[in-house]
Design a protein around this motif. Structure first.
Motif, PDB file in Angstrom:
ATOM      1  N   ALA A 105     -10.929  13.409 -10.364  1.00 55.68           N
ATOM      2  CA  ALA A 105      -9.988  12.309 -10.549  1.00 55.68           C
ATOM      3  C   ALA A 105      -8.582  12.892 -10.576  1.00 55.68           C
ATOM      4  CB  ALA A 105     -10.282  11.562 -11.842  1.00 55.68           C
ATOM      5  N   VAL A 106      -7.703  12.336  -9.772  1.00 56.32           N
ATOM      6  CA  VAL A 106      -6.321  12.818  -9.677  1.00 56.32           C
ATOM      7  C   VAL A 106      -5.396  11.732 -10.228  1.00 56.32           C
ATOM      8  CG1 VAL A 106      -4.531  13.732  -8.176  1.00 56.32           C
ATOM      9  CG2 VAL A 106      -6.942  14.119  -7.612  1.00 56.32           C
ATOM     10  N   SER A 107      -4.711  12.047 -11.316  1.00 56.37           N
ATOM     11  CA  SER A 107      -3.746  11.127 -11.901  1.00 56.37           C
ATOM     12  C   SER A 107      -2.342  11.559 -11.486  1.00 56.37           C
ATOM     13  CB  SER A 107      -3.863  11.126 -13.433  1.00 56.37           C
ATOM     14  OG  SER A 107      -2.866  10.308 -14.018  1.00 56.37           O
ATOM     15  N   VAL A 108      -1.579  10.638 -10.913  1.00 52.37           N
ATOM     16  CA  VAL A 108      -0.256  10.962 -10.376  1.00 52.37           C
ATOM     17  C   VAL A 108       0.795  10.051 -11.017  1.00 52.37           C
ATOM     18  CG1 VAL A 108       1.154  11.197  -8.307  1.00 52.37           C
ATOM     19  CG2 VAL A 108      -1.313  11.613  -8.186  1.00 52.37           C
ATOM     20  N   ARG A 109       1.799  10.674 -11.607  1.00 51.77           N
ATOM     21  CA  ARG A 109       2.928   9.924 -12.156  1.00 51.77           C
ATOM     22  C   ARG A 109       4.184  10.305 -11.370  1.00 51.77           C
ATOM     23  NH1 ARG A 109       3.130  11.987 -16.677  1.00 51.77           N
ATOM     24  NH2 ARG A 109       5.131  13.097 -16.708  1.00 51.77           N
ATOM     25  N   THR A 110       4.876   9.307 -10.841  1.00 56.07           N
ATOM     26  CA  THR A 110       6.043   9.552  -9.997  1.00 56.07           C
ATOM     27  C   THR A 110       7.277   8.888 -10.602  1.00 56.07           C
ATOM     28  OG1 THR A 110       4.629   9.564  -8.033  1.00 56.07           O
ATOM     29  CG2 THR A 110       6.998   9.364  -7.677  1.00 56.07           C
ATOM     30  N   ASP A 111       8.295   9.686 -10.844  1.00 52.35           N
ATOM     31  CA  ASP A 111       9.592   9.164 -11.276  1.00 52.35           C
ATOM     32  C   ASP A 111      10.489   9.152 -10.046  1.00 52.35           C
ATOM     33  OD1 ASP A 111      11.847   8.373 -12.545  1.00 52.35           O
ATOM     34  OD2 ASP A 111      12.053  10.130 -13.838  1.00 52.35           O
ATOM     35  N   LEU A 112      10.734   7.955  -9.505  1.00 46.85           N
ATOM     36  CA  LEU A 112      11.380   7.809  -8.189  1.00 46.85           C
ATOM     37  C   LEU A 112      12.751   7.153  -8.299  1.00 46.85           C
ATOM     38  CD1 LEU A 112      11.174   7.872  -5.028  1.00 46.85           C
ATOM     39  CD2 LEU A 112      10.096   5.617  -5.202  1.00 46.85           C
ATOM     40  N   THR A 113      13.703   7.732  -7.589  1.00 43.43           N
ATOM     41  CA  THR A 113      15.040   7.145  -7.488  1.00 43.43           C
ATOM     42  C   THR A 113      15.417   7.078  -6.008  1.00 43.43           C
ATOM     43  OG1 THR A 113      15.700   8.108  -9.610  1.00 43.43           O
ATOM     44  CG2 THR A 113      17.458   7.333  -8.168  1.00 43.43           C
ATOM     45  N   VAL A 114      15.728   5.883  -5.522  1.00 40.64           N
ATOM     46  CA  VAL A 114      16.063   5.688  -4.110  1.00 40.64           C
ATOM     47  C   VAL A 114      17.368   4.909  -3.995  1.00 40.64           C
ATOM     48  CG1 VAL A 114      15.316   4.731  -1.893  1.00 40.64           C
ATOM     49  CG2 VAL A 114      13.626   5.652  -3.479  1.00 40.64           C
ATOM     50  N   THR A 115      18.254   5.357  -3.124  1.00 41.61           N
ATOM     51  CA  THR A 115      19.471   4.610  -2.820  1.00 41.61           C
ATOM     52  C   THR A 115      19.518   4.373  -1.312  1.00 41.61           C
ATOM     53  OG1 THR A 115      20.868   6.570  -2.463  1.00 41.61           O
ATOM     54  CG2 THR A 115      20.679   5.752  -4.719  1.00 41.61           C
ATOM     55  N   GLY A 116      20.304   3.414  -0.882  1.00 39.75           N
ATOM     56  CA  GLY A 116      20.388   3.125   0.547  1.00 39.75           C
ATOM     57  C   GLY A 116      19.513   1.949   0.928  1.00 39.75           C
ATOM     58  N   ARG A 117      19.181   1.839   2.215  1.00 40.18           N
ATOM     59  CA  ARG A 117      18.485   0.670   2.731  1.00 40.18           C
ATOM     60  C   ARG A 117      17.102   0.427   2.135  1.00 40.18           C
ATOM     61  NH1 ARG A 117      20.316   2.272   8.731  1.00 40.18           N
ATOM     62  NH2 ARG A 117      20.469   4.235   7.596  1.00 40.18           N
ATOM     63  N   PRO A 118      16.232   1.456   1.957  1.00 43.23           N
ATOM     64  CA  PRO A 118      14.922   1.189   1.366  1.00 43.23           C
ATOM     65  C   PRO A 118      14.995   0.642  -0.058  1.00 43.23           C
ATOM     66  CG  PRO A 118      14.903   3.274   2.523  1.00 43.23           C
ATOM     67  CD  PRO A 118      16.333   2.826   2.473  1.00 43.23           C
ATOM     68  N   ALA A 119      16.104   0.877  -0.762  1.00 39.55           N
ATOM     69  CA  ALA A 119      16.227   0.419  -2.143  1.00 39.55           C
ATOM     70  C   ALA A 119      16.329  -1.096  -2.237  1.00 39.55           C
ATOM     71  CB  ALA A 119      17.441   1.067  -2.799  1.00 39.55           C
ATOM     72  N   GLN A 120      16.607  -1.780  -1.109  1.00 39.15           N
ATOM     73  CA  GLN A 120      16.783  -3.223  -1.128  1.00 39.15           C
ATOM     74  C   GLN A 120      15.507  -3.953  -1.510  1.00 39.15           C
ATOM     75  OE1 GLN A 120      16.860  -5.133   2.956  1.00 39.15           O
ATOM     76  NE2 GLN A 120      16.956  -3.001   3.588  1.00 39.15           N
ATOM     77  N   PHE A 121      14.349  -3.293  -1.368  1.00 37.55           N
ATOM     78  CA  PHE A 121      13.088  -3.960  -1.668  1.00 37.55           C
ATOM     79  C   PHE A 121      12.846  -4.118  -3.162  1.00 37.55           C
ATOM     80  CE2 PHE A 121      12.275  -2.310   2.617  1.00 37.55           C
ATOM     81  CZ  PHE A 121      11.850  -3.471   3.229  1.00 37.55           C
ATOM     82  N   GLY A 122      13.436  -3.244  -3.979  1.00 36.45           N
ATOM     83  CA  GLY A 122      13.244  -3.365  -5.411  1.00 36.45           C
ATOM     84  C   GLY A 122      11.948  -2.735  -5.889  1.00 36.45           C
ATOM     85  N   ARG A 123      11.767  -2.701  -7.205  1.00 39.11           N
ATOM     86  CA  ARG A 123      10.643  -2.016  -7.817  1.00 39.11           C
ATOM     87  C   ARG A 123       9.293  -2.623  -7.417  1.00 39.11           C
ATOM     88  NH1 ARG A 123       8.735   0.997 -12.040  1.00 39.11           N
ATOM     89  NH2 ARG A 123       6.792   0.223 -12.919  1.00 39.11           N
ATOM     90  N   GLY A 124       9.216  -3.957  -7.411  1.00 40.85           N
ATOM     91  CA  GLY A 124       7.931  -4.604  -7.146  1.00 40.85           C
ATOM     92  C   GLY A 124       7.348  -4.224  -5.801  1.00 40.85           C
ATOM     93  N   VAL A 125       8.147  -4.334  -4.763  1.00 46.58           N
ATOM     94  CA  VAL A 125       7.654  -4.033  -3.414  1.00 46.58           C
ATOM     95  C   VAL A 125       7.376  -2.542  -3.265  1.00 46.58           C
ATOM     96  CG1 VAL A 125       8.230  -4.042  -0.958  1.00 46.58           C
ATOM     97  CG2 VAL A 125       8.768  -6.018  -2.384  1.00 46.58           C
ATOM     98  N   LEU A 126       8.260  -1.689  -3.796  1.00 50.91           N
ATOM     99  CA  LEU A 126       8.040  -0.251  -3.689  1.00 50.91           C
ATOM    100  C   LEU A 126       6.760   0.163  -4.411  1.00 50.91           C
ATOM    101  CD1 LEU A 126      11.646   1.210  -4.096  1.00 50.91           C
ATOM    102  CD2 LEU A 126      10.297   0.969  -2.014  1.00 50.91           C
ATOM    103  N   ALA A 127       6.449  -0.506  -5.522  1.00 52.50           N
ATOM    104  CA  ALA A 127       5.197  -0.212  -6.229  1.00 52.50           C
ATOM    105  C   ALA A 127       3.994  -0.603  -5.378  1.00 52.50           C
ATOM    106  CB  ALA A 127       5.166  -0.948  -7.572  1.00 52.50           C
ATOM    107  N   GLU A 128       4.082  -1.755  -4.694  1.00 50.45           N
ATOM    108  CA  GLU A 128       3.000  -2.184  -3.814  1.00 50.45           C
ATOM    109  C   GLU A 128       2.831  -1.225  -2.637  1.00 50.45           C
ATOM    110  OE1 GLU A 128       4.399  -6.032  -2.931  1.00 50.45           O
ATOM    111  OE2 GLU A 128       3.810  -6.885  -4.853  1.00 50.45           O
TER     112      GLU A 128
END
Length: 216
Positions: A105-128
């Motif tokens: 079992a591999v547990s992965v925790r990611t602390d992500l910071t994005v700026t620019g065009r991909p950031a327009q999707f917001g947390r919900g979409v990026l999580a999906e």
């Protein structure tokens, strides 16, 4: 933003641990990723991300800050910048491996910071998007770990393929990866705009009607 994922692979921890550290082996399982150089600790490469008709390429490095073989825990810090823009991406990825029913079992925790065009999707979409990508990565990794080792004999035409260099990876399509949730949000936004337009038109008609009556 912080993202949490877990997946399993059908091999013991002793096999899964070195496989995850084999960057050249697992990189093809990451959509849009290309490795240029790896010295055992630092990875230099690029990631292509497609946002609708626009393709964004990030170039940067990823460094293993921790590789605890006894605890089967690793920490990877990655950062990159758009090649044609001001957008940036930074991620601290912590992975822990645990034996489970003969597999890992591999547990992965990611602390992500994005700026620019991909950031327009917001947390919900990026999580999906993250959920879908981790699932795809897990399936690909499981297949690579269970398939037979490639033959070491040189086959006809192999040298020509090697000199041609690795194939350019397809960009990660955020809209395609997010799938239906993004489409629903776009539809909801369009419906809201349409409703707003109808209201504005009605108000204008009423206003014109009132002005007409006053003139009479």
């Amino acid at each position: 933003m912080e993202l949490q994922h877990e997946f399993t692979v059908p091999v013991p921890v002793g096999e899964a641990w070195p496989a995850l550290l084999d960057i050249e082996r697992v990189a093809p399982c990451l959509p849009g990723a290309a490795v240029a150089e790896y010295d055992g600790k630092t990875v230099t490469g690029s990631v292509k991300v497609k946002v609708g008709p626009v393709t964004v390429t990030y170039r940067g490095t990823a460094v293993f800050e921790e590789q605890d073989e006894a605890a089967h825990r690793m920490v990877l810090v990655a950062s990159g910048r758009e090649t044609r823009g001001q957008g940036t991406a930074r991620a601290t990825v912590t992975a822990e491996l645990t034996g489970r029913d003969g597999g890992t079992a591999v547990s992965v925790r990611t602390d992500l910071t994005v700026t620019g065009r991909p950031a327009q999707f917001g947390r919900g979409v990026l999580a999906e998007v993250g959920d879908r990508l981790v699932s795809q990565f897990a399936d690909c990794l499981a297949q690579r770990l269970t398939e037979p080792a490639p033959a070491t004999e040189e086959r006809p035409g192999e040298e020509a393929t090697a000199t041609a260099g690795p194939a350019e990876p397809e960009p990660l399509d955020l809209l395609h990866a997010a799938g239906l949730p993004v489409a629903k949000r776009a539809a909801a936004l369009a419906a809201a705009l349409a409703a707003l337009t109808v209201v504005v038109l009605r108000l204008r008609r009423r206003d014109r009607s009132r002005h007409g009556r006053r003139r009479r």
